[in-house]
Design an enzyme around this catalytic site. Structure first.
Site, PDB file in Angstrom:
ATOM      1  CE  LYS A 678       9.599   2.607   3.579  1.00 13.44           C
ATOM      2  NZ  LYS A 678       8.929   1.550   2.863  1.00 13.44           N
ATOM      3  CD  GLU A 893      -8.050   0.747   6.472  1.00 17.20           C
ATOM      4  OE1 GLU A 893      -8.357   1.006   5.323  1.00 17.20           O
ATOM      5  OE2 GLU A 893      -7.035   1.218   7.036  1.00 17.20           O
TER       6      GLU A 893
END
Ligand SMILES: Cc1cc2nc3c(=O)[nH]c(=O)nc-3n(C[C@H](O)[C@H](O)[C@H](O)COP(=O)(O)OP(=O)(O)OC[C@H]3O[C@@H](n4cnc5c(N)ncnc54)[C@H](O)[C@@H]3O)c2cc1C
Length: 1007
Positions: A678, A893
């Site tokens: 994917k 992050e």
């Protein structure tokens, strides 16, 4: 006019001139290595022990940057304490005094500082222009003249470039009036063709722009010409000579371009007082010389060429080896010497076009030039000889006595930025190959030193053959593929053509691939160009949960054959795929530029890493999966097998849309698993090309199935699917953690627990110690934090400055980032391109807005207006200072061009801050303290710790990449343990005693 002819240059005459020079300098050996006996003695002493010498020079390099006496003593102990070698007694004595207490430390530190200052002043003519002018007066009194060179920090910002320009201008403008008061010296200030300017300045072009980068020669040259033009003008007005120095090979063509373009401008076209340097150690030197002469002929006025051998030999060799590029310099010293002589002759034969200057301390090289000039009948003083300040002084004097023109190259500037120069000189003087060392330290005979250089190349050592019968002989040994060298015009042209060619193929549709069949879907995904989202790079089918089930079934069907095919076969197939990738590397990189918004170098690196993964894992699997016999017992064979697991779901990120996707897929395939792939939502097109290449290489249907689609549909279904044995994921922590949870649940029909390998990001810190080299630190941080707009899991998002380093570091970082090139990814100069999509853009904008109140915004740039009109997902680089350690800026992050900078009172506190994170992926330390570096190795426990370099760009097989804590679960990619995750062990124990003959099972299972 007829060219002079040197056919009559004889060895006898060269030896005569050389012996005369040796005779004149006899008894002054010390003066060759340095301007005084003390320094020469120190160097001679250092040469008795290579290791001690390097430690001493490292210590000298850091000393001026140290703050107090305790630090100085600590570094002395680190570098030279407990070491045998020539300095052992002196060091021990110093340390005994230092141990007496504060006063002792002060005394030792004071002495060392004085000593280094003294040493520096032997090779550096002064700190200010006024001191330099005094030094010029001194050498003129000795019958020599000078060229001045400005020492300084590496130029990392426009601000610094402008300051350099101002210093060069001031030098020309202030020195020229002073020069009129210097007493006239006919022999120095005139050449056979006329009067020479008294002021002579050597200029380094890298000082005039922080982006003197050959990837964009036109843009880089324009910037530098804009800064150099006023210097040329001032020199013309004040009758000064400008000499452009030559730096490393990467900058050579660009330097020549700037020089020739500027000198050809109408206002400078007839100026004879301009010069350039050519380096004889370069394999291209003679071709460059021919081009330069042709150009000078067209220009119509002579130029000066300073011919040197080249100061960066070790660097050029090391860099080329690190990059896997051809080495641009001769391998053997005598080849360089021979090229130097050929070029000397070549330029003397064109004395109407080139005013030749020789920058050498080698008496043979000089004697050759003198004999050549004579043989050609050129008048005395046609050649100028140059020596470096503080070196070969007796030779300069002897040449001047022989009636030659001699100029001293005089660097001046502050001691801290001058240390790099000083250490280069120390290393050069004491290197084994150096003429000065051979002649004046090792005492070789004049006859040996005057022997003609041998131009022949030694035979290359043949590579060692692979061990007979080794499994790996199925393939050549693994070697990293070299990145494109964008200093080469051919690479730049190829890349620009590929970008245009790929653009013409925009808009194609890429169906699913299930069991080797193309499958269309009702829904389609548009892949947009992040630099210009109005452009659809391509379309991809969008898989449903039912498609996932079909793909998993196809992969299950393909599994037994692929598993049993044999590891050697699989490795060879991956190798074939690597060959195809290599053939199409530029096109693939161009797709990445357009689809992922990666700038040129980053996109090229992405493809190279993909090739490395295919080659590396194939070979690693051959070692890993060779059946092993455990123990040697009569009557029993124990076989240990590492077998593939089955169907692997590969869920890939968009930020390394080819490299990581290929790496995860290749690891699964090499070990005999089959794959349902994917690709990330924004980058399905490049993934489709990878699948096509794998098929072209011979991958059987069903072994890899291509399923782009929404993550919640395809990713989640793969993680839940009872027949999927393993999930390999790279992406965000949020998605990774969810997949981990889903995969852990047993579902009806499942006969196993899934293994999950997840790589999930970081909040990576770089610690800058208070003794760090800030030039290196700033460059490393900027590249790590803002390259690809900070969209790498390895990117630096926190910087921790120790003690007094903090403010200076912050100031230089801010200036460096203020004008960092932003642009569309397809523009060669771009460093900060777009973010991947609008959601990322909004998220990062949100962090920047929130950061304004949570910390001190040290820099928040605007998106340039011309970029705004492209509609791309641009976010301006931002730097926040004094960031509170617990704030979101310091903990979360962000995945964008946002950097948080924090102070720490000492190194220990900096390490604690660095480790105060949920993540532990990459980290970096800039320090010149061996003790602190050892401490960092112990305490800075991240997946990849980088010392004195940037923290991105891990290389397959050299820096296996992956983190711990919330950065991921599993062994590092591209390393020796990664594949173990894709296999499970199986043991077969066979009892053979009764049969009385050995089983052939081992032989059958091999390969
Ligand atoms: C006035 C002046 C200006 C200079 N300007 C520049 C400049 O702008 N740019 C620049 O790069 N250098 C410059 N140099 C430095 C120069 O390139 C040499 O490094 C230095 O002069 C030593 O060369 P030499 O002929 O004096 O000594 P030698 O001892 O005869 O030669 C040493 C040189 O040989 C070469 N060499 C060493 N080992 C090998 C090997 N294994 N294989 C092949 N070649 C090898 C290297 O170039 C080394 O520097 C300048 C030197 C002087 C004197």
């Amino acid at each position: 006019m007829a060219m002079p002819n040197a056919s009559a240059v004889s060895e006898a005459r060269i030896h005569e001139i050389g012996r005369d020079l040796f005779g004149r300098v006899r008894g002054e050996a010390a003066g060759f290595l340095a301007g005084d006996r003390l320094t020469a003695g120190l160097l001679a002493w250092a040469m008795t022990d290579e290791d001690a010498k390097l430690q001493l020079f490292r210590f000298v390099d850091v000393l001026p940057a140290l703050g107090d006496s305790a630090e100085t003593v600590r570094h002395l102990r680190d570098y030279l304490g407990d070491r045998p070698g020539p300095f052992a007694r002196l060091t021990r004595a110093g340390l005994v005094v230092a141990d007496l207490g504060w006063l002792g430390r002060q005394a030792v530190a004071g002495f060392l500082r004085l000593a280094v200052r003294y040493l520096g002043r032997r090779f550096i003519a002064g700190a200010t222009p006024a001191e330099a002018a005094c030094a010029v007066r001194r050498v003129r009194r000795a019958g020599l003249t000078a060229t001045l060179d400005l020492l300084g920090e590496a130029c990392v910002s426009d601000d610094e470039a402008a300051a350099y320009q101002a210093r060069y201008l001031a030098l020309v403008e202030q020195l020229s009036p002073a020069a009129r008061t210097w007493h006239a010296h006919e022999g120095l200030d005139a050449a056979p063709w006329g009067a020479l300017p008294r002021v002579n300045v050597s200029v380094k072009l890298s000082a005039l722009s922080p982006y003197f980068d050959p990837i964009d020669p036109a843009g880089a040259a324009d910037t530098v010409k804009t800064r150099l033009r006023p210097i040329f003008r001032a020199a013309q007005t004040h009758n000064a000579h400008i000499q452009i120095d030559m730096e490393d090979h990467r900058l050579k063509d660009l330097t020549l371009q700037v020089f020739t373009e500027l000198c050809a401008e109408p206002e400078f076209r007839s100026n004879r007082n301009v010069g350039i340097v050519l380096q004889a150690y370069l394999l291209e030197a003679e071709a460059d010389a021919r081009r330069l002469v042709e150009w000078a002929l067209q220009r119509g006025a002579p130029i000066t060429v300073r011919l040197v051998k080249g100061a960066y030999w070790d660097y050029e060799v090391a860099r080329a080896r690190l990059e896997g590029w051809p080495i641009p310099v001769y391998a053997v010293k005598s080849q360089t010497d021979a090229c130097f002589e050929r070029l000397t002759r070549y330029f003397l034969e064109r004395a109407n076009t080139v005013d030749l200057v020789l920058g050498s301390h080698n008496i043979r090289s000089i004697a050759y030039a003198a004999a050549c000039r004579e043989a050609m009948g050129l008048p005395p003083k046609s050649v100028e000889y140059q020596v470096l300040y503080g070196m070969a002084a007796p030779l300069a004097r002897a040449l001047s006595e022989q009636g030659e023109r001699v100029r001293v190259y005089m660097p001046f500037g502050e001691l801290i930025p001058g240390m790099g120069y000083l250490v280069r000189r120390l290393l050069e003087n004491t290197s084994n190959e150096s003429f000065l060392r051979r002649g004046f330290a090792d005492g070789e005979s004049p006859d040996a030193l005057l022997a003609p250089p041998q131009a022949g190349a030694p035979a290359e050592a043949a590579p060692a053959p692979a061990a007979p019968g080794s499994r790996r002989d199925a393939l050549p040994p693994f070697a990293n593929d070299p990145r494109a060298d964008f200093a080469l015009a051919i690479e730049r042209d190829r890349f620009a053509e590929a970008l245009a060619g790929v653009r013409r193929q925009f808009g194609r549709f890429h169906p699913l691939v299930i069991g080797g069949r193309s499958v269309e879907t009702p829904d389609r995904l548009a892949s947009l160009n992040p630099s210009r989202p109005g452009e659809v790079v391509g379309w991809a089918a969008s898989a449903t949960a039912a498609d996932v089930d079909e793909a998993v079934a196809a992969a299950e069907r393909a599994f037994p054959d692929w598993r049993d095919r044999g590891v050697r076969d699989r490795a060879q197939l991956l190798h074939r795929a690597a060959v195809i990738l290599r053939e199409r590397r530029t096109d693939l990189a161009a797709w990445i530029v357009h689809e992922a918004g990666k700038p040129w170098r980053e996109a090229d690196g992405d493809v190279i890493e993909a090739i490395d993964f295919l080659e590396y894992y194939g070979r690693e699997a051959m070692d890993l999966q060779a059946p092993r016999r455990l123990g040697e017992f009569p009557g029993e064979i124990n076989l240990y097998l590492r077998e593939p697991r089955g169907v692997v779901g590969v869920i890939a990120p968009w930020n390394f849309p080819l490299a990581i996707l290929t790496g995860m897929t290749a690891a699964a395939l090499a070990t005999g698993n089959t794959v349902v792939m994917k690709p990330a939502r924004p980058t399905p097109v490049i993934a489709a090309y990878l699948v096509a290449i794998l098929e072209e290489a011979g991958l059987p249907p069903g072994v890899v199935n291509y399923l782009p689609g929404p993550g919640e549909v395809v990713g989640d279904r793969l993680a839940r699917h009872p027949a999927v044995r393993m999930i390999v994921f790279t992406g965000s922590r949020e998605v990774g953690a969810r997949l981990y949870g889903l995969a852990a649940q047993t579902v009806p029909g499942a006969r196993h627990l899934k293994r999950v390998v997840a790589e999930m990001g970081g909040k990576n810190a770089i610690v800058v110690d208070d003794d760090a080299d800030l030039d290196e630190a700033v460059q490393g941080i900027v590249a790590s934090a803002f390259g690809y707009s900070g969209q790498k899991c390895s990117a630096c998002s926190r910087v921790i400055g120790v003690g007094r380093a903090y403010h200076r570091l912050l100031a230089r970082l801010v200036e460096a980032v203020r004008t960092l090139p932003m642009g569309a990814a397809d523009q060669p100069a771009t460093v900060v391109g777009p973010l991947i999509d609008q959601a990322a853009q909004r998220r990062v904008q949100h962090y920047i807005a929130a950061g304004r109140s949570g910390a001190r915004p040290a820099l928040i740039r605007d998106v340039p207006a011309d970029l705004g009109s492209l509609g791309g997902y641009f976010v301006p680089p931002a730097i926040f200072a004094d960031v509170p350690p617990a704030s979101p800026l310091a903990q979360e992050e962000i995945f964008g061009p946002v950097l948080s900078v924090m102070p720490a009172k000492d190194f220990e506190a900096a390490l604690a801050l660095a480790m105060d994170s949920d993540y532990a992926l990459t980290g970096g330390v800039f320090s010149r303290s061996p003790t602190n570096l050892r401490r960092a190795e112990e305490a800075f426990r991240v997946g990849d710790l980088y010392i004195n370099r940037g923290i991105t760009g891990a290389i397959v097989g050299r820096q296996p990449f992956g983190g711990r804590q919330m950065s991921g679960v599993g062994y590092q990619a591209g390393g020796p343990d990664y594949l173990i995750q894709f296999v499970e062990g199986r043991v077969i124990c066979e009892h053979t005693l009764r049969r009385g003959f050995a089983s052939d099972r081992l032989a059958r299972l091999e390969g």
